[in-house]
Design an enzyme around this catalytic site. Structure first.
Site, PDB file in Angstrom:
ATOM      1  N   HIS A 185       0.832  -1.204   0.000  1.00  0.00           N
ATOM      2  CA  HIS A 185       0.000   0.000   0.000  1.00  0.00           C
ATOM      3  C   HIS A 185       0.868   1.255   0.000  1.00  0.00           C
ATOM      4  O   HIS A 185       0.654   2.177  -0.800  1.00  0.00           O
ATOM      5  CB  HIS A 185      -0.907  -0.016   1.236  1.00  0.00           C
ATOM      6  CG  HIS A 185      -1.665   1.243   1.468  1.00  0.00           C
ATOM      7  ND1 HIS A 185      -2.959   1.429   1.036  1.00  0.00           N
ATOM      8  CD2 HIS A 185      -1.310   2.390   2.104  1.00  0.00           C
ATOM      9  CE1 HIS A 185      -3.362   2.642   1.387  1.00  0.00           C
ATOM     10  NE2 HIS A 185      -2.386   3.240   2.048  1.00  0.00           N
ATOM     11  N   GLU A 186       1.855   1.292   0.885  1.00  0.00           N
ATOM     12  CA  GLU A 186       2.723   2.470   0.959  1.00  0.00           C
ATOM     13  C   GLU A 186       3.516   2.653  -0.334  1.00  0.00           C
ATOM     14  O   GLU A 186       3.674   3.779  -0.828  1.00  0.00           O
ATOM     15  CB  GLU A 186       3.669   2.360   2.157  1.00  0.00           C
ATOM     16  CG  GLU A 186       2.995   2.218   3.510  1.00  0.00           C
ATOM     17  CD  GLU A 186       2.033   3.357   3.833  1.00  0.00           C
ATOM     18  OE1 GLU A 186       2.146   4.450   3.233  1.00  0.00           O
ATOM     19  OE2 GLU A 186       1.154   3.148   4.685  1.00  0.00           O
ATOM     20  N   HIS A 242       1.504   4.260  -3.032  1.00  0.00           N
ATOM     21  CA  HIS A 242       1.412   5.721  -2.964  1.00  0.00           C
ATOM     22  C   HIS A 242       2.543   6.379  -3.756  1.00  0.00           C
ATOM     23  O   HIS A 242       2.349   7.418  -4.395  1.00  0.00           O
ATOM     24  CB  HIS A 242       1.478   6.185  -1.517  1.00  0.00           C
ATOM     25  CG  HIS A 242       0.164   6.119  -0.788  1.00  0.00           C
ATOM     26  ND1 HIS A 242      -0.994   6.682  -1.275  1.00  0.00           N
ATOM     27  CD2 HIS A 242      -0.166   5.572   0.415  1.00  0.00           C
ATOM     28  CE1 HIS A 242      -1.981   6.491  -0.416  1.00  0.00           C
ATOM     29  NE2 HIS A 242      -1.505   5.806   0.612  1.00  0.00           N
ATOM     30  N   GLU A 247      -6.258   6.487  -1.425  1.00  0.00           N
ATOM     31  CA  GLU A 247      -6.069   5.354  -0.526  1.00  0.00           C
ATOM     32  C   GLU A 247      -6.568   4.064  -1.168  1.00  0.00           C
ATOM     33  O   GLU A 247      -5.914   3.023  -1.084  1.00  0.00           O
ATOM     34  CB  GLU A 247      -6.803   5.613   0.796  1.00  0.00           C
ATOM     35  CG  GLU A 247      -6.214   6.721   1.636  1.00  0.00           C
ATOM     36  CD  GLU A 247      -4.774   6.461   2.020  1.00  0.00           C
ATOM     37  OE1 GLU A 247      -4.461   5.319   2.414  1.00  0.00           O
ATOM     38  OE2 GLU A 247      -3.959   7.384   1.927  1.00  0.00           O
TER      39      GLU A 247
END
Length: 275
Positions: free
Chosen positions: A146-147, A150, A211
């Site tokens: 997820h990070e 980004h 997100e």
């Protein structure tokens, strides 16, 4: 603005007890000198067009000093095995992301907060509280995927650009109000309402869409790195259990756990998994 790109599903900056809060990191970046650029760009990872008024290279430079600052002001864990675990999983995710010129670095902060964050350029912070929550490396890979999503999604520069554009629009609206025959009090009331509309109607949904996008990108990275993407569902179930007191989704910068689970389930089925 980059630090708001973390996993934090219901952000409470005032709750930070040990060192810099997420809001303080954001403000630290915002105080840097930014030269605005103009134009849109198509993201190679997502295929969508993005408004880009801020250059990634500038944010990387600002993030380097913010990263040093947070490491100085927030206690870090002494357990090298814990740091090595995060680094190993993170490097496997980074290897399949095809992000060019990132200087990846992973740090575990000695804080019970269930959260993680990423800065442009590949600086990733994971709080010990989150490591205590995850049950296996697959769930940790979900967090780090997820990070990393980004970063490849260029979400930091995009969100900063969106904020700048909203501020410009508000400035134009306020100038227009000043030229009307409305009383000063009425003008202030309208300006305040416009500000709330921008916050809840534009910036927060925009943040939630980022997100969700990072969640989906992270699933692909998990699979390509050899982890089980289905563990993302279990992770967010545990997140929901750990976070009972949450604001309504429309008042949050992050989707609810229920929304995330529904979208991840749909994406997993598209990927051929039985959920």
């Amino acid at each position: 603005m980059t630090c708001s790109c973390g996993l934090n599903h219901h952000e409470k900056p005032e709750d930070s007890r040990n060192g810099l809060s997420r809001r303080e990191m954001v403000m630290g970046l915002a105080t840097g000198s930014l030269v605005l650029v103009s134009g849109c760009a198509t993201n190679a990872e997502t295929g969508r067009s993005q408004l880009m008024l801020v250059d990634d290279a500038q944010l990387v430079q600002l993030s380097a000093s913010a990263w040093i600052d947070v490491k100085q002001k927030t206690p870090v864990v002494k357990d090298q095995k814990m740091i090595n675990r995060v680094t190993k999983v993170g490097q496997k995710i980074a290897a399949v992301s095809n992000i060019q010129n990132a200087q990846w670095e992973y740090q575990v902060f000695d804080d019970k907060t269930i959260n993680a964050f990423v800065l442009p350029g590949g600086k990733v912070g994971v709080y010990k509280g989150l490591l205590d929550l995850v049950e296996n490396d697959d769930q940790l890979a979900c967090v780090l995927g997820h990070e990393t999503g980004h970063v490849s999604g260029r979400h930091a520069a995009e969100r900063m650009s969106q904020t700048v554009a909203a501020q410009i629009g508000m400035g134009v609206a306020q100038i227009g109000l000043g030229q009307t025959k409305l009383s000063t009090g009425a003008q202030q009331d309208i300006a305040q309402a416009l500000g709330l509309g921008v916050q809840y109607g534009v910036l927060m949904p925009f943040s939630r869409s980022q997100e969700s996008e990072a969640d989906i990108i992270g699933l692909r990275y998990m699979k390509n790195a050899g982890y089980d993407p289905r563990q993302s569902i279990r992770l967010w179930q545990r997140m929901a259990e750990a976070n009972k007191n949450k604001p309504p989704e429309f008042l949050s910068t992050h989707p609810s756990e229920e929304t995330r689970i529904a979208r991840l389930t749909e994406e997993l089925r598209k990927m051929g998994y039985t959920v």
